[in-house]
Design a protein around this motif. Sequence first.
Motif, PDB file in Angstrom:
ATOM      1  N   ALA A  32      -3.057 -28.869  28.964  1.00 18.62           N
ATOM      2  CA  ALA A  32      -3.253 -28.260  27.639  1.00 18.62           C
ATOM      3  C   ALA A  32      -4.731 -28.050  27.341  1.00 18.62           C
ATOM      4  O   ALA A  32      -5.135 -26.993  26.832  1.00 18.62           O
ATOM      5  CB  ALA A  32      -2.608 -29.133  26.572  1.00 18.62           C
ATOM      6  N   GLN A  36      -4.482 -24.083  27.771  1.00 12.72           N
ATOM      7  CA  GLN A  36      -3.680 -23.565  26.664  1.00 12.72           C
ATOM      8  C   GLN A  36      -4.233 -22.252  26.121  1.00 12.72           C
ATOM      9  O   GLN A  36      -3.461 -21.317  25.823  1.00 12.72           O
ATOM     10  CB  GLN A  36      -3.562 -24.584  25.519  1.00 12.72           C
ATOM     11  CG  GLN A  36      -2.654 -24.089  24.395  1.00 12.72           C
ATOM     12  CD  GLN A  36      -2.322 -25.163  23.379  1.00 12.72           C
ATOM     13  OE1 GLN A  36      -2.470 -26.360  23.640  1.00 12.72           O
ATOM     14  NE2 GLN A  36      -1.876 -24.749  22.204  1.00 12.72           N
ATOM     15  N   PRO A  68       3.490 -24.183  30.595  1.00 15.57           N
ATOM     16  CA  PRO A  68       4.047 -24.452  29.268  1.00 15.57           C
ATOM     17  C   PRO A  68       5.081 -25.571  29.268  1.00 15.57           C
ATOM     18  O   PRO A  68       5.245 -26.269  28.259  1.00 15.57           O
ATOM     19  CB  PRO A  68       4.660 -23.111  28.849  1.00 15.57           C
ATOM     20  CG  PRO A  68       4.771 -22.305  30.100  1.00 15.57           C
ATOM     21  CD  PRO A  68       3.689 -22.785  31.001  1.00 15.57           C
ATOM     22  N   MET A  71       2.788 -28.523  28.944  1.00 15.39           N
ATOM     23  CA  MET A  71       2.019 -28.582  27.698  1.00 15.39           C
ATOM     24  C   MET A  71       2.893 -28.818  26.473  1.00 15.39           C
ATOM     25  O   MET A  71       2.446 -29.446  25.509  1.00 15.39           O
ATOM     26  CB  MET A  71       1.241 -27.268  27.514  1.00 15.39           C
ATOM     27  CG  MET A  71       0.153 -27.030  28.528  1.00 15.39           C
ATOM     28  SD  MET A  71      -0.909 -25.607  28.120  1.00 15.39           S
ATOM     29  CE  MET A  71       0.223 -24.216  28.342  1.00 15.39           C
TER      30      MET A  71
END
Length: 198
Positions: A32, A36, A68, A71
């Motif tokens: 992340a 991100q 994803p 995260m």
Amino acid sequence: MQTPKAVLDFWLTTVGEAGWYKVDPELDAQIATKFQTTWEAALAGGLTDWCVTPRGTLAYLFLTDQFPRNMFREDARAFATDQIAVMAAKKAVERSWDLRIPEPERQFFYLPMMHAESLPDQERCMRLISERMPEHGASNLLHARAHRRVIRQFGRFPYRNDALGRDTTAREAKYLSDGGYGSTVRAIQAEGAALGGQ
């Protein structure tokens, strides 16, 4: 913003095969922190210029299909870029770009289809792993079968319902309480063992 090379180096070298499927909160946080913002650019429709080479597409698939899930565990954002990942994967396969990437990382061209709530995509994933991963396909094939079975049974993945704000049916609730995806994997393993013993 990160580059395709940064994504590839991180997932293939820093994390490596041993860490691809581990549940590790520290790794999730690291992804992340590093990626991100780049993922958000892909979500907004950017970074399609990554998908002009086999390795650039591989980086795009790590970013949109794998990262994803690390995260945003238990969050709808975990699946927010699934559709663009599927489209990129299919285009790459049509160009045989997957065959220009060695195993085991070749699997990441097929995983977006394994993650799709679509039976045709599940069937295609099964075929691709069977035909194009002769050395490292066994474990992937087990999970491809399991994903396909869940989609055949429910038309969707019930264990995503809470994250996506979907109502869970009584049949899905029983499936989840009986072990969910893990029970599907074990059932397929047991069926294979029974066949092997005949």
